[in-house]
Design an enzyme around this catalytic site. Structure first.
Site, PDB file in Angstrom:
ATOM      1  CG  ASP A 193      -6.353  -1.880   9.467  1.00  0.00           C
ATOM      2  OD1 ASP A 193      -5.319  -1.605  10.115  1.00  0.00           O
ATOM      3  OD2 ASP A 193      -6.572  -1.446   8.326  1.00  0.00           O
ATOM      4  CG  ASP A 204      -2.663  -5.183   9.956  1.00  0.00           C
ATOM      5  OD1 ASP A 204      -3.776  -5.549   9.546  1.00  0.00           O
ATOM      6  OD2 ASP A 204      -2.115  -4.130   9.577  1.00  0.00           O
ATOM      7  CG  ASP A 228       6.666   2.537   7.706  1.00  0.00           C
ATOM      8  OD1 ASP A 228       6.435   1.982   8.811  1.00  0.00           O
ATOM      9  OD2 ASP A 228       5.759   3.005   6.984  1.00  0.00           O
TER      10      ASP A 228
HETATM   11  P1  ATP Z   1      -2.991   2.950   9.420  1.00  0.00           P
HETATM   12  O1  ATP Z   1      -3.590   3.176  10.738  1.00  0.00           O
HETATM   13  O2  ATP Z   1      -3.007   4.145   8.566  1.00  0.00           O
HETATM   14  O3  ATP Z   1      -3.494   1.717   8.722  1.00  0.00           O
HETATM   15  P2  ATP Z   1      -0.591   1.397   9.659  1.00  0.00           P
HETATM   16  O4  ATP Z   1       0.653   1.641  10.429  1.00  0.00           O
HETATM   17  O5  ATP Z   1      -1.394   0.197  10.022  1.00  0.00           O
HETATM   18  O6  ATP Z   1      -1.441   2.713   9.726  1.00  0.00           O
HETATM   19  P3  ATP Z   1      -0.478   0.286   7.013  1.00  0.00           P
HETATM   20  O7  ATP Z   1      -0.303   0.986   5.728  1.00  0.00           O
HETATM   21  O8  ATP Z   1      -1.771  -0.401   7.291  1.00  0.00           O
HETATM   22  O9  ATP Z   1      -0.161   1.347   8.152  1.00  0.00           O
HETATM   23  O10 ATP Z   1       0.712  -0.749   7.139  1.00  0.00           O
HETATM   24  C1  ATP Z   1       0.813  -1.697   8.196  1.00  0.00           C
HETATM   25  C2  ATP Z   1       2.252  -1.813   8.664  1.00  0.00           C
HETATM   26  O11 ATP Z   1       3.071  -2.311   7.602  1.00  0.00           O
HETATM   27  C3  ATP Z   1       2.900  -0.498   9.077  1.00  0.00           C
HETATM   28  O12 ATP Z   1       2.639  -0.206  10.438  1.00  0.00           O
HETATM   29  C4  ATP Z   1       4.366  -0.744   8.802  1.00  0.00           C
HETATM   30  O13 ATP Z   1       4.943  -1.468   9.861  1.00  0.00           O
HETATM   31  C5  ATP Z   1       4.334  -1.650   7.590  1.00  0.00           C
HETATM   32  N1  ATP Z   1       4.460  -0.917   6.314  1.00  0.00           N
HETATM   33  C6  ATP Z   1       3.446  -0.517   5.521  1.00  0.00           C
HETATM   34  N2  ATP Z   1       3.893   0.132   4.425  1.00  0.00           N
HETATM   35  C7  ATP Z   1       5.231   0.131   4.517  1.00  0.00           C
HETATM   36  C8  ATP Z   1       6.296   0.605   3.684  1.00  0.00           C
HETATM   37  N3  ATP Z   1       6.041   1.242   2.542  1.00  0.00           N
HETATM   38  N4  ATP Z   1       7.560   0.405   4.098  1.00  0.00           N
HETATM   39  C9  ATP Z   1       7.820  -0.259   5.249  1.00  0.00           C
HETATM   40  N5  ATP Z   1       6.886  -0.718   6.066  1.00  0.00           N
HETATM   41  C10 ATP Z   1       5.601  -0.554   5.725  1.00  0.00           C
HETATM   42 MG    MG Z   2      -3.152  -0.489   8.972  1.00  0.00          MG
END
Ligand code: ATP
Ligand code: MG
Length: 453
Positions: A73, A75, A154
């Site tokens: 996705d 963001d 994170d």
């Molecule tokens: P994916 O491809 O699995 O969606 P993602 O990096 O986009 O990976 P998400 O869970 O969608 O992961 O979260 C979006 C963003 O929000 C992450 O890239 C990170 O920067 C932040 N984030 C999400 N969860 C946490 C957390 N528990 N602590 C700190 N930052 C977080």
């Molecule tokens: Mg994501």
């Protein structure tokens, strides 16, 4: 009081100044051009920027694009408040209570837009926020500067900001270098960040598996000691995170990563026992491998099916114990199902809406053993036949039941009427068959010590 305030304001500033050094990396260096971004996401950043706001693509999308992977996705992060974002897009709505986000829709796509926020450590009297005056407190959600927003994320590779207009990447924490090094590194002090949110330990295992990254030693080391903190995480959140791991397309590696880090104890305590038995190991491996292949091929995967596989061996040992204690097979099986699901819900909450399908998949297994008379015909139109059959294939793959049984069903379901009739096995004990009320035969093949071996 004043000393604390000074420490908070100046302490925080100096710490932040020490830690983050913003690098603006040009297109020529990172190679991520605007064309690779989903048009809907471009529309969102363009509109926000034309409205006078800062707007960047952020998080997993930037990371995955740099790695040449297709993002799940897109963001967007901005300094506009949710209300300001909402006002710019006709098709948008504010969601979330604790963290208010805006979903902007174009066509079938939805872009999640979040306002820069800090880790929640900034308080109202912190004058840091005066310059980024979008800030206001929404419960414990505190808006912040873009740098605060990078700090609260994170991993360094998840804290990259891409501006589609300048095609620059804003990197506060060396995330681009970590992508090149294939290293997952926690922002800030890893132990502190895990204490703030223990789910970050699971995220480390998930990203390491998904991205094939190594976990930086300082990021990995505290996990062994802090894994127990997962017990304080609400079981529903553990379920969500575990499901993300299982549906990542890299479930097999992810589960082994969890186990290597000792993180499974609080969630799927029986994973150890399963994986230590060769048959269990083969079963889980086959199940997760199949799941990964389906996800990678873009096919749907049913969470109920997945958890039915993960809990199958626990179900069988519970069931065997009940039968050994003198329980009748049919009620013992259903009692075992309830017991296993209830125990599981205390740790990682598999939602109740999945119970029905899991139970059906499990209870169908005994019916696949019945290959005479009209029983196989009655099984075919069962709404869960396909799921039950796929489950049977996994059991055959792991050696729990004979491959011949699985092959029989593979042929039978698509065979002509004539072939089907010829395939039926003769009735075994005496004729004619009446429906027996209380079968002595265990309902789950694995409950027979000698089955399949
Ligand atoms: P994916 O491809 O699995 O969606 P993602 O990096 O986009 O990976 P998400 O869970 O969608 O992961 O979260 C979006 C963003 O929000 C992450 O890239 C990170 O920067 C932040 N984030 C999400 N969860 C946490 C957390 N528990 N602590 C700190 N930052 C977080
Ligand atoms: Mg994501």
């Amino acid at each position: 009081m004043i000393a604390r305030l000074i420490q908070r304001v100046f302490g925080k500033k100096s710490a932040a100044a020490k830690k983050s050094r913003l690098q603006k990396i040009p297109l020529a260096q990172h190679g991520l051009s605007r064309e690779r971004v989903l048009p809907c996401a471009l529309k969102v950043t363009d509109t926000l920027q034309q409205g006078g706001f800062a707007a960047f693509l952020v998080g997993g999308a930037v990371r995955d694009l740099l790695l040449g992977k297709a993002p799940k996705d897109f963001d967007v992060a901005t300094n506009a408040t949710p209300e300001q974002v909402r006002a710019l897009f006709r098709r948008s709505r504010i969601i979330g209570r604790r963290f208010r986000l805006v979903h902007v829709m174009c066509g079938a796509d939805t872009i999640e837009v979040s306002t820069f926020r800090s880790n929640g450590l900034v308080t109202e009297d912190d004058d840091d926020r005066a310059t980024d005056a979008t800030g206001r407190i929404v419960r414990d959600n505190v808006f912040g500067s873009q740098e605060d927003d990078a700090e609260r994320r994170d991993f360094t590779v998840n804290a990259l900001y891409y501006d589609p207009t300048s095609q620059e990447i804003w990197d506060y924490r060396g995330g681009v270098a970590d992508i090149e090094r294939k290293t997952l590194r926690m922002i800030g002090d890893a132990a502190t960040r895990y204490r703030e949110d223990p789910v970050r330990m699971l995220r480390a295992a998930r990203f390491a598996a998904k991205l094939e990254f190594r976990i930086d030693e300082a990021t990995r080391a505290p996990v062994a000691e802090l894994a127990g903190l997962l017990e304080n995480v609400p079981p529903s959140r553990l379920f969500d995170e575990m499901l993300k791991l299982l549906l990542s397309g890299h479930a097999l590696r992810g589960v082994h990563q969890l186990r290597a880090e000792g993180l499974h104890h609080g969630m799927l305590p029986l994973l150890d026992t399963i994986l230590e038995q060769p048959e269990g190991e083969r079963f889980i491996t086959a199940a997760l491998h199949n799941t990964d292949l389906r996800v990678q091929a873009g096919k749907p995967v049913s969470p109920a099916f997945l958890f039915a596989t993960l809990l199958w061996h626990e179900l069988q040992s519970d069931y065997k114990a009940r039968v050994a204690a003198g329980g009748k097979p049919a009620p013992a099986l259903f009692e075992a199902m309830d017991a296993v699901l209830d125990r599981q819900r205390e740790r990682l909450a598999v939602p109740r809406r999945l119970d029905g399908m899991m139970k059906e998949i499990w209870s169908l297994q005994a019916r696949f053993e019945q290959r005479s008379g009209s029983r196989p015909y009655r099984l075919l139109p069962h709404p869960r036949f396909r799921a039950g059959y796929d489950f049977l294939l996994l059991r055959a793959q792991s050696g729990e039941v004979a491959q011949e049984l699985a092959d029989w069903w593979t042929i039978f379901q698509d065979a002509s009427e004539e072939t089907r009739a010829a395939m039926l096995l003769p009735e075994t004990q005496g004729a004619p068959r009446r429906r027996r009320r209380h079968s002595k035969k265990p309902l789950v093949a694995g409950a027979e010590p000698a089955a399949g071996t």
